[in-house]
Design a protein around this motif. Sequence first.
Motif, mmCIF file in Angstrom:
data_model
loop_
_atom_site.group_PDB
_atom_site.id
_atom_site.type_symbol
_atom_site.label_atom_id
_atom_site.label_comp_id
_atom_site.label_asym_id
_atom_site.label_seq_id
_atom_site.Cartn_x
_atom_site.Cartn_y
_atom_site.Cartn_z
ATOM 1 N N THR A 61 48.942 55.549 -29.332
ATOM 2 C CA THR A 61 48.339 55.977 -30.564
ATOM 3 C C THR A 61 47.016 55.624 -30.527
ATOM 4 O O THR A 61 46.660 54.382 -30.052
ATOM 5 C CB THR A 61 48.980 55.315 -32.089
ATOM 6 N N PHE A 62 45.733 56.440 -30.863
ATOM 7 C CA PHE A 62 44.416 56.054 -30.900
ATOM 8 C C PHE A 62 43.551 56.956 -31.924
ATOM 9 O O PHE A 62 44.359 57.928 -32.259
ATOM 10 C CB PHE A 62 43.870 56.016 -29.473
ATOM 11 N N ARG A 63 42.330 56.760 -32.133
ATOM 12 C CA ARG A 63 41.561 57.651 -32.852
ATOM 13 C C ARG A 63 40.667 58.097 -32.207
ATOM 14 O O ARG A 63 39.729 57.617 -31.273
ATOM 15 C CB ARG A 63 40.992 56.624 -34.266
ATOM 16 N N VAL A 64 40.109 59.411 -32.407
ATOM 17 C CA VAL A 64 39.003 60.104 -32.085
ATOM 18 C C VAL A 64 38.025 60.488 -33.364
ATOM 19 O O VAL A 64 38.640 60.761 -34.285
ATOM 20 C CB VAL A 64 39.638 61.386 -31.267
ATOM 21 N N ASP A 65 36.730 60.251 -32.963
ATOM 22 C CA ASP A 65 35.917 60.507 -34.050
ATOM 23 C C ASP A 65 34.518 61.344 -33.812
ATOM 24 O O ASP A 65 34.439 61.513 -32.511
ATOM 25 C CB ASP A 65 35.657 59.185 -35.049
ATOM 26 N N VAL A 108 51.222 65.649 -26.898
ATOM 27 C CA VAL A 108 50.173 65.039 -27.775
ATOM 28 C C VAL A 108 49.994 65.523 -29.042
ATOM 29 O O VAL A 108 49.936 67.015 -28.933
ATOM 30 C CB VAL A 108 48.859 64.866 -27.166
ATOM 31 N N VAL A 109 49.974 64.854 -30.236
ATOM 32 C CA VAL A 109 50.000 65.366 -31.393
ATOM 33 C C VAL A 109 48.737 64.788 -32.215
ATOM 34 O O VAL A 109 48.488 63.465 -32.273
ATOM 35 C CB VAL A 109 51.345 65.113 -32.274
ATOM 36 N N VAL A 110 47.958 65.815 -32.621
ATOM 37 C CA VAL A 110 46.781 65.340 -33.211
ATOM 38 C C VAL A 110 46.390 65.576 -34.571
ATOM 39 O O VAL A 110 47.021 66.650 -35.175
ATOM 40 C CB VAL A 110 45.406 65.952 -32.608
ATOM 41 N N ARG A 111 46.450 64.708 -35.570
ATOM 42 C CA ARG A 111 46.351 65.134 -36.970
ATOM 43 C C ARG A 111 44.991 64.666 -37.547
ATOM 44 O O ARG A 111 44.278 63.744 -37.373
ATOM 45 C CB ARG A 111 47.329 64.095 -37.985
ATOM 46 N N VAL A 112 44.508 65.550 -38.387
ATOM 47 C CA VAL A 112 43.190 65.384 -38.993
ATOM 48 C C VAL A 112 43.292 65.581 -40.479
ATOM 49 O O VAL A 112 43.628 66.986 -40.702
ATOM 50 C CB VAL A 112 42.093 66.546 -38.448
ATOM 51 N N ALA A 113 43.145 64.917 -41.447
ATOM 52 C CA ALA A 113 43.124 64.915 -42.857
ATOM 53 C C ALA A 113 42.262 65.859 -43.537
ATOM 54 O O ALA A 113 41.126 65.963 -42.933
ATOM 55 C CB ALA A 113 43.619 63.601 -43.353
ATOM 56 N N GLN A 114 42.312 66.036 -44.817
ATOM 57 C CA GLN A 114 41.114 67.041 -45.263
ATOM 58 C C GLN A 114 40.245 66.185 -45.894
ATOM 59 O O GLN A 114 40.334 64.900 -45.681
ATOM 60 C CB GLN A 114 41.954 67.521 -46.784
ATOM 61 N N GLY A 115 38.925 66.718 -45.390
ATOM 62 C CA GLY A 115 37.593 66.046 -45.796
ATOM 63 C C GLY A 115 37.094 65.022 -44.720
ATOM 64 O O GLY A 115 36.522 63.989 -45.084
ATOM 65 N N GLN A 122 48.711 60.832 -31.564
ATOM 66 C CA GLN A 122 49.788 60.235 -30.922
ATOM 67 C C GLN A 122 50.021 60.739 -29.480
ATOM 68 O O GLN A 122 50.391 62.063 -29.319
ATOM 69 C CB GLN A 122 50.954 60.470 -31.763
ATOM 70 N N ALA A 123 49.871 60.130 -28.484
ATOM 71 C CA ALA A 123 50.039 60.599 -27.085
ATOM 72 C C ALA A 123 51.276 59.602 -26.402
ATOM 73 O O ALA A 123 51.074 58.779 -26.090
ATOM 74 C CB ALA A 123 48.813 60.209 -26.260
ATOM 75 N N GLY A 124 52.404 60.532 -26.592
ATOM 76 C CA GLY A 124 53.631 59.743 -26.048
ATOM 77 C C GLY A 124 54.043 58.632 -27.072
ATOM 78 O O GLY A 124 53.923 58.829 -28.387
#
Length: 151
Positions: free
Chosen positions: A26-30, A7-14, A21-23
Amino acid sequence: MAANKDVVVRVAQGALLADVQAGRHTFRVDEPIEVGGQDTGPTPYDLLLSALGACTAITLRLYADQKKWPLELIEVRLRHQRVHRDDCVQCEMASAMLEEVQKELRLIGPLTPEQRQRLEAVSQKCPVQKTLAAGIRIVSRLVPEGAEFAA
């Protein structure tokens, strides 16, 4: 060939919005707006509860199907909260808090009282609940600057 289990999680600046990305999924967490998020997806705790609820329901479905029991529908409602220990003397200390998940089962179908009780007991044996109840060791490693994740 085994599916990628990373599982790879990316959070951009700001932003508090996480792209996951889980396998091959793809989905979003907020986070909610009131804490600075955009409320465009479930929170991390929503996902934790979702994992427990889904595992519980799937475990019950597999068990009931194996036994050929008339379980028509399974609903699991979960709630996470931090509660003070009942006889807390120093309640202001963080260590005086206890994490708690409340899990309610709604089992629909013409089940006997004995079947319902057995299913409740089985619900506590789902792999995610066992992992959470036992605790989990998390090993962190900082990837050197400019390097990629190891294969």
